[in-house]
Scaffold this motif. Structure first.
Motif, PDB file in Angstrom:
ATOM      1  N   UNK A  35       0.835  -1.211   0.000  1.00 56.21           N
ATOM      2  CA  UNK A  35       0.000   0.000   0.000  1.00 56.21           C
ATOM      3  C   UNK A  35       0.869   1.260   0.000  1.00 56.21           C
ATOM      4  N   UNK A  36       1.954   1.220   0.775  1.00 55.63           N
ATOM      5  CA  UNK A  36       2.871   2.366   0.821  1.00 55.63           C
ATOM      6  C   UNK A  36       3.490   2.617  -0.552  1.00 55.63           C
ATOM      7  N   UNK A  37       3.998   1.545  -1.200  1.00 55.66           N
ATOM      8  CA  UNK A  37       4.574   1.689  -2.534  1.00 55.66           C
ATOM      9  C   UNK A  37       3.532   2.203  -3.518  1.00 55.66           C
ATOM     10  N   UNK A  38       2.315   1.683  -3.403  1.00 54.68           N
ATOM     11  CA  UNK A  38       1.241   2.119  -4.300  1.00 54.68           C
ATOM     12  C   UNK A  38       1.001   3.617  -4.175  1.00 54.68           C
ATOM     13  N   UNK A  39       0.903   4.119  -2.955  1.00 56.31           N
ATOM     14  CA  UNK A  39       0.633   5.543  -2.749  1.00 56.31           C
ATOM     15  C   UNK A  39       1.795   6.420  -3.230  1.00 56.31           C
ATOM     16  N   UNK A  40       3.029   5.969  -2.984  1.00 55.05           N
ATOM     17  CA  UNK A  40       4.205   6.736  -3.410  1.00 55.05           C
ATOM     18  C   UNK A  40       4.263   6.848  -4.929  1.00 55.05           C
ATOM     19  N   UNK A  41       4.131   5.710  -5.623  1.00 52.83           N
ATOM     20  CA  UNK A  41       4.239   5.733  -7.082  1.00 52.83           C
ATOM     21  C   UNK A  41       3.004   6.341  -7.737  1.00 52.83           C
ATOM     22  N   UNK A  58       1.442   8.909  -6.433  1.00 52.58           N
ATOM     23  CA  UNK A  58       1.717  10.346  -6.298  1.00 52.58           C
ATOM     24  C   UNK A  58       2.720  10.807  -7.350  1.00 52.58           C
ATOM     25  N   UNK A  59       3.788  10.033  -7.555  1.00 51.74           N
ATOM     26  CA  UNK A  59       4.792  10.389  -8.567  1.00 51.74           C
ATOM     27  C   UNK A  59       4.171  10.398  -9.955  1.00 51.74           C
ATOM     28  N   UNK A  60       3.368   9.386 -10.246  1.00 58.65           N
ATOM     29  CA  UNK A  60       2.716   9.297 -11.557  1.00 58.65           C
ATOM     30  C   UNK A  60       1.758  10.460 -11.782  1.00 58.65           C
ATOM     31  N   UNK A  61       1.023  10.829 -10.741  1.00 56.99           N
ATOM     32  CA  UNK A  61       0.086  11.951 -10.852  1.00 56.99           C
ATOM     33  C   UNK A  61       0.819  13.257 -11.118  1.00 56.99           C
ATOM     34  N   UNK A  62       1.900  13.492 -10.374  1.00 56.80           N
ATOM     35  CA  UNK A  62       2.699  14.706 -10.587  1.00 56.80           C
ATOM     36  C   UNK A  62       3.274  14.726 -11.995  1.00 56.80           C
ATOM     37  N   UNK A 102       6.252   7.457 -21.442  1.00 55.16           N
ATOM     38  CA  UNK A 102       7.253   6.624 -20.782  1.00 55.16           C
ATOM     39  C   UNK A 102       6.708   6.031 -19.480  1.00 55.16           C
ATOM     40  N   UNK A 103       6.159   6.897 -18.650  1.00 59.10           N
ATOM     41  CA  UNK A 103       5.659   6.409 -17.357  1.00 59.10           C
ATOM     42  C   UNK A 103       4.355   5.632 -17.505  1.00 59.10           C
ATOM     43  N   UNK A 114      13.590   2.528 -10.874  1.00 56.37           N
ATOM     44  CA  UNK A 114      12.466   3.449 -10.685  1.00 56.37           C
ATOM     45  C   UNK A 114      12.918   4.897 -10.782  1.00 56.37           C
ATOM     46  N   UNK A 115      14.136   5.192 -10.323  1.00 51.22           N
ATOM     47  CA  UNK A 115      14.668   6.546 -10.464  1.00 51.22           C
ATOM     48  C   UNK A 115      14.802   6.921 -11.930  1.00 51.22           C
ATOM     49  N   UNK A 116      15.262   5.971 -12.736  1.00 50.71           N
ATOM     50  CA  UNK A 116      15.476   6.230 -14.163  1.00 50.71           C
ATOM     51  C   UNK A 116      14.164   6.303 -14.943  1.00 50.71           C
ATOM     52  N   UNK A 117      13.280   5.358 -14.708  1.00 53.76           N
ATOM     53  CA  UNK A 117      12.078   5.236 -15.534  1.00 53.76           C
ATOM     54  C   UNK A 117      10.876   6.023 -15.024  1.00 53.76           C
ATOM     55  N   UNK A 118      10.842   6.328 -13.720  1.00 53.10           N
ATOM     56  CA  UNK A 118       9.643   6.933 -13.145  1.00 53.10           C
ATOM     57  C   UNK A 118       9.915   8.321 -12.578  1.00 53.10           C
ATOM     58  N   UNK A 119      10.995   8.461 -11.814  1.00 50.64           N
ATOM     59  CA  UNK A 119      11.265   9.738 -11.161  1.00 50.64           C
ATOM     60  C   UNK A 119      11.782  10.785 -12.146  1.00 50.64           C
ATOM     61  N   UNK A 120      12.665  10.380 -13.078  1.00 47.51           N
ATOM     62  CA  UNK A 120      13.221  11.335 -14.046  1.00 47.51           C
ATOM     63  C   UNK A 120      12.144  12.037 -14.881  1.00 47.51           C
ATOM     64  N   UNK A 121      11.146  11.321 -15.436  1.00 45.46           N
ATOM     65  CA  UNK A 121      10.079  12.019 -16.159  1.00 45.46           C
ATOM     66  C   UNK A 121       9.293  13.004 -15.299  1.00 45.46           C
ATOM     67  N   UNK A 122       9.227  12.744 -13.987  1.00 48.28           N
ATOM     68  CA  UNK A 122       8.544  13.675 -13.091  1.00 48.28           C
ATOM     69  C   UNK A 122       9.373  14.940 -12.885  1.00 48.28           C
ATOM     70  N   UNK A 123      10.706  14.802 -12.867  1.00 48.27           N
ATOM     71  CA  UNK A 123      11.578  15.937 -12.595  1.00 48.27           C
ATOM     72  C   UNK A 123      11.637  16.927 -13.752  1.00 48.27           C
ATOM     73  N   UNK A 124      11.482  16.447 -14.989  1.00 48.20           N
ATOM     74  CA  UNK A 124      11.646  17.323 -16.150  1.00 48.20           C
ATOM     75  C   UNK A 124      10.746  18.559 -16.116  1.00 48.20           C
ATOM     76  N   UNK A 125       9.412  18.413 -15.928  1.00 48.11           N
ATOM     77  CA  UNK A 125       8.581  19.624 -15.876  1.00 48.11           C
ATOM     78  C   UNK A 125       8.891  20.503 -14.674  1.00 48.11           C
ATOM     79  N   UNK A 126       9.303  19.879 -13.548  1.00 48.51           N
ATOM     80  CA  UNK A 126       9.658  20.669 -12.365  1.00 48.51           C
ATOM     81  C   UNK A 126      10.887  21.508 -12.638  1.00 48.51           C
TER      82      UNK A 126
END
Length: 313
Positions: free
Chosen positions: A23-29, A31-35, A71-72, A274-286
């Motif tokens: 459940x914790x992993x689900x909520x974290x990812x 949130x990242x996917x939504x952002x 990508x995500x 996950x840093x490469x495939x999920x977090x990096x696409x989130x960082x680009x617009x930020x």
């Protein structure tokens, strides 16, 4: 090519060591996917609707944002669903489809980042010829070339991978399908696949990286020749966001694919991927929002236009 695989589905082992944290992993990812979705969608909407952003740099940025969404979206929804399953599975056909779109996005992004570096190079090193070199038709051709490279590369890898007889195991030490992992599970001769993989890494991965590096060496040389410190800061600020994105992208890609596999646990593998495939696409617009005053002002202007009462409060 005929599908010879005796495997009908794969089991993902990534994030499987801690079932109590599902459940914790689900909520974290989630949130990242939504952002990621909201951030990149806002940038695309802003660029499409505000005529101020009708420039080559923002045209390429809209392509990059669309790429990050794709990508995500190829990996995260499947991963989120699997957090509530006893076994994290994907069908063989689903794995091949996921593999195809992942390689399309990864290859396209490598070439697109190089194209964006060239755009920055022309803007700083040849400003008087910028409008003629980076015309609308030229930008469309460059973007189309990026997508064509990614698509061609993906078709080759997908066809070669789908022709393999995968029979050693159906367990993937990951949370998405990847070519090197499938090659390890194959009972077929993978020499051609490995040769094509190395060739593609040089053409689609290394070549754009070297081109980007050369572009920024020339850019930095041109900036250092500017007499005033204010002019140097202004020139560097125009390419700072893209340079930051490039450094993060290639650093994460290199660490993900070129680090030694021995001595790393399954948890570390999943975290790095996950840093490469999920977090990096989130960082680009930020990154583009925080370091680009035009984007921040444009988002505020768009907010005032469509949500006037919310912005005032």
């Amino acid at each position: 090519m005929e599908n010879q695989s005796s495997i009908k589905e794969f089991i993902f082992l990534g994030f499987s060591n801690h079932p109590d944290l599902g459940v914790f992993f689900f909520l974290v990812f989630l949130a990242i996917y939504t952002v990621t979705l909201v951030g990149n969608a806002l940038i695309i909407t802003l660029i499409r609707m505000d005529p101020i952003f009708n420039t080559p740099m923002y045209y390429f940025l809209s392509n990059l944002s669309f790429l990050d969404i794709c990508y995500t979206s190829v990996t995260v929804p499947v991963m989120l669903t699997n957090f509530f399953r006893p076994q994290k599975t994907i069908s063989y056909e689903g794995c091949i489809v996921q593999l195809f779109f992942l390689i399309v996005c990864a290859g396209t992004e490598c070439v697109l980042l190089a194209v964006m570096a060239y755009d920055q190079y022309v803007a700083i090193c040849s400003p008087l010829h910028y409008s003629s070199i980076m015309s609308k038709s030229a930008c469309m051709k460059m973007a189309a070339f990026s997508w064509l490279c990614g698509l061609t590369n993906s078709l080759v890898h997908t066809l070669l991978t789908s022709s393999l007889n995968i029979c050693k195991s159906n367990q993937l030490s990951h949370f998405f399908c990847d070519v090197p992992l499938l090659l390890k599970l194959s009972c077929s001769n993978t020499s051609i696949n490995e040769a094509v993989l190395h060739l593609a890494s040089a053409l689609i991965g290394l070549s754009p990286c070297v081109f980007t590096l050369i572009s920024y060496v020339r850019i930095i040389q041109a900036i250092l020749k500017i007499s005033s410190s204010k002019g140097r800061i202004k020139a560097f600020s125009t390419c700072a966001s893209h340079l930051t994105v490039v450094v993060i992208f290639y650093s994460m890609a290199n660490f993900n694919y070129n680090r030694p596999r021995s001595g790393y646990s399954l948890d570390i593998d999943a975290l790095v991927s996950s840093l490469y495939c999920i977090v990096t696409p989130m960082l680009n617009p930020i990154i583009y929002t925080l370091r680009n005053k035009e984007v921040k002002v444009g988002l505020l202007r768009m907010g005032k236009k469509y949500f006037p009462s919310s912005v005032r409060t």
